[in-house]
Write an enzyme that holds these catalytic residues in place. Structure first.
Site, PDB file in Angstrom:
ATOM      1  N   ASP A  56       0.771  -1.216  -0.001  1.00 17.84           N
ATOM      2  CA  ASP A  56      -0.187   0.184  -0.126  1.00 17.84           C
ATOM      3  C   ASP A  56       1.044   1.438   0.161  1.00 17.84           C
ATOM      4  O   ASP A  56       2.235   1.260   0.215  1.00 17.84           O
ATOM      5  CB  ASP A  56      -1.437  -0.311   1.156  1.00 17.84           C
ATOM      6  N   SER A  57       0.125   2.819   0.166  1.00 16.51           N
ATOM      7  CA  SER A  57       1.254   3.362  -0.381  1.00 16.51           C
ATOM      8  C   SER A  57       1.347   4.194   0.929  1.00 16.51           C
ATOM      9  O   SER A  57       2.807   4.942   1.186  1.00 16.51           O
ATOM     10  CB  SER A  57       0.768   4.523  -0.938  1.00 16.51           C
TER      11      SER A  57
ATOM     12  N   ASP B  95      -2.710   8.824  -2.059  1.00 18.21           N
ATOM     13  CA  ASP B  95      -3.743   9.161  -2.653  1.00 18.21           C
ATOM     14  C   ASP B  95      -4.483   9.608  -1.262  1.00 18.21           C
ATOM     15  O   ASP B  95      -3.661   9.994  -0.004  1.00 18.21           O
ATOM     16  CB  ASP B  95      -5.518   8.143  -2.790  1.00 18.21           C
TER      17      ASP B  95
ATOM     18  N   GLN C 154     -11.086   8.442  -4.972  1.00 19.65           N
ATOM     19  CA  GLN C 154     -11.495   9.240  -3.679  1.00 19.65           C
ATOM     20  C   GLN C 154     -13.035   9.842  -4.674  1.00 19.65           C
ATOM     21  O   GLN C 154     -12.979   9.990  -5.492  1.00 19.65           O
ATOM     22  CB  GLN C 154     -10.730  10.324  -3.372  1.00 19.65           C
TER      23      GLN C 154
ATOM     24  N   ASP D  14      -8.148  -6.364  -0.375  1.00 24.40           N
ATOM     25  CA  ASP D  14      -7.168  -7.106   0.790  1.00 24.40           C
ATOM     26  C   ASP D  14      -7.733  -6.979   2.354  1.00 24.40           C
ATOM     27  O   ASP D  14      -8.640  -5.426   2.423  1.00 24.40           O
ATOM     28  CB  ASP D  14      -6.161  -6.521   1.036  1.00 24.40           C
TER      29      ASP D  14
ATOM     30  N   CYS E  21     -14.241 -28.922   5.302  1.00 27.79           N
ATOM     31  CA  CYS E  21     -12.695 -28.350   5.434  1.00 27.79           C
ATOM     32  C   CYS E  21     -11.911 -29.147   5.187  1.00 27.79           C
ATOM     33  O   CYS E  21     -11.286 -29.119   6.675  1.00 27.79           O
ATOM     34  CB  CYS E  21     -12.599 -27.262   6.445  1.00 27.79           C
TER      35      CYS E  21
ATOM     36  N   CYS F  65      -8.899 -27.522   5.237  1.00 22.87           N
ATOM     37  CA  CYS F  65      -7.609 -26.994   6.041  1.00 22.87           C
ATOM     38  C   CYS F  65      -6.721 -27.759   7.344  1.00 22.87           C
ATOM     39  O   CYS F  65      -6.971 -29.093   7.047  1.00 22.87           O
ATOM     40  CB  CYS F  65      -8.303 -25.670   6.920  1.00 22.87           C
TER      41      CYS F  65
ATOM     42  N   CYS G 255      -8.638 -28.395  11.130  1.00 17.98           N
ATOM     43  CA  CYS G 255      -9.463 -29.282   9.636  1.00 17.98           C
ATOM     44  C   CYS G 255      -9.795 -30.714   9.812  1.00 17.98           C
ATOM     45  O   CYS G 255     -10.201 -31.442  10.296  1.00 17.98           O
ATOM     46  CB  CYS G 255     -10.480 -28.236   9.413  1.00 17.98           C
TER      47      CYS G 255
ATOM     48  N   HIS H 288      -7.615 -21.772   9.512  1.00 15.00           N
ATOM     49  CA  HIS H 288      -8.278 -22.074   8.986  1.00 15.00           C
ATOM     50  C   HIS H 288     -10.052 -21.280   8.415  1.00 15.00           C
ATOM     51  O   HIS H 288     -10.270 -20.910   7.144  1.00 15.00           O
ATOM     52  CB  HIS H 288      -9.745 -22.566  10.203  1.00 15.00           C
TER      53      HIS H 288
HETATM   54 ZN   LIG Z   1     -10.656 -25.399   8.260  1.00  9.60          ZN
END
Ligand SMILES: [Zn+2]
Length: 357
Positions: A80-81, A136, A184, A259, A311, A313, A316, A342
């Site tokens: 980022d700036s 900005d 903006q 983000d 899930c 991940c 999990c 997760h």
């Molecule tokens: Zn998970």
């Protein structure tokens, strides 16, 4: 619904869209490392330029060979700036703004520093960013007409100066990074349009939505209206977006990268996201497609099921809710790590489902 290109060409390869970029604020996504990130399907990161410029310092990162080598992360990195952080210092009386940029102190008693279009670009290039944002001038949700006008004039002037500094620094360099400008104009749609058109005329690889995007739980209508101005001609980034339902809404409005600290910060506070069923484009909407799970809940004490059934991940597939509840209760670092894994996998599955629309 507006759907743009399905990939973004970066010098670190094609980034599949949509993509959620976790905030690696201080050159780390807190509680996890780069191998962990890969295991959750994260493909790109957002790093906070002002924070890494302060610690460890850009000369340290430069000596390490850039952010990618320093972090052991091979994928695209956006930076980022720093404008948003400095803007937040204005209210505290720690910063001033002029047509040249910002003058600020990072804290009371700290040395005064300048954030200009030129320093903003130089810092991001020094870090080795693959996707830079122009400086900005952000405004708050209650900004009046004169302040909005000043913010647009500064943003356009700074973006032009950023473009010039960027072109001067990367000319002839192979594999140039991408440069985005930020639109903006607050909640004044005519001003947003004017800002967007003037920035398009200067020429950028993509655009970010600037300002306070969120009003309570819902995405501001201005986020969608700003995307509509650009009619899908450019890749759009939703800065600070956001909650799962807001990522869905912004994607459907035309944004393709996002983000936000929400999945990782919530994880460290024991708040997990759980899909109400296997994620698919048709189930994703304004609400009801996921439920929050608090690791503090005493109901988890003897719950031997995974955080989320289905899930895939690293949390999990191996551990139970009861175990996570215990790790969180005894404040072990593993709780933050597993919860972060997760939640990041939840966001990866969310964007993977959106990609099937
Ligand atoms: Zn998970």
């Amino acid at each position: 619904m507006m759907t743009g290109p399905r990939t973004l060409a970066t010098r670190r390869g094609e980034l599949a869209l949509p993509a959620f970029l976790p905030d690696a604020t201080r050159a780390v996504v807190r509680a996890v490392d780069s191998a962990d990130l890969e295991a959750t399907g994260v493909r790109a990161l957002m790093v906070n330029t002002l924070h890494i410029a302060s610690r460890p310092g850009l000369s340290v990162i430069k000596t390490a060979g850039g952010l990618h080598a320093f972090m052991g992360w091979p994928g695209p990195i956006a930076t980022d700036s720093g404008g948003f952080q400095v803007y937040s210092l204005l209210a505290a009386g720690l910063a001033t703004v002029s047509r040249q940029g910002f003058s600020y102190r990072a804290a009371r008693g700290a040395e005064r520093e300048r954030l200009t279009p030129e320093t903003c670009i130089a810092r991001q290039l020094r870090a080795g960013s693959d996707l830079l944002f122009c400086l900005d001038h952000c405004t708050g949700p209650d900004a009046e007409a004169a302040e909005l006008r000043e913010s647009v004039e500064n943003t356009v002037a700074w973006s032009r100066a950023c473009r010039r500094a960027f072109d001067g620094a990367v000319s002839g360099a192979s594999g140039r990074p991408l440069l985005y400008a930020v639109i903006q104009g607050g909640s004044d749609i005519a001003l947003r349009r004017e800002c967007a058109e003037r920035l398009v005329e200067i020429g950028f690889d993509g655009f970010g939505f600037g300002g306070w995007p969120l009003e309570g739980r819902r995405l501001s209508p201005m986020v969608a209206a700003t995307a509509a101005i650009l009619e899908g001609r450019f890749p759009l980034h939703g800065l600070g977006i956001g909650k799962p339902e807001n990522v869905v809404a912004a994607f459907r409005a035309g944004y393709s990268t996002f983000d936000c600290v929400i999945p990782t910060r919530d994880a460290r506070h024991g708040r997990l996201f759980v899909f109400a069923g296997p994620p698919s484009p048709s189930m994703l909407g304004e609400s009801g497609f996921y439920t929050p799970l608090s690791l503090e809940s005493p109901r988890l004490r003897r719950d031997n099921g995974p955080v989320e059934e289905g899930c895939d991940c690293p949390c999990c597939t191996r551990y139970s809710r009861a175990y996570l509840h215990h790790l969180y209760a005894v404040k072990d670092a593993a709780a933050a790590r597993l919860a972060t894994l997760h939640n990041l996998r939840f966001y990866s599955r969310l964007v993977e489902a959106l990609a099937r629309e």
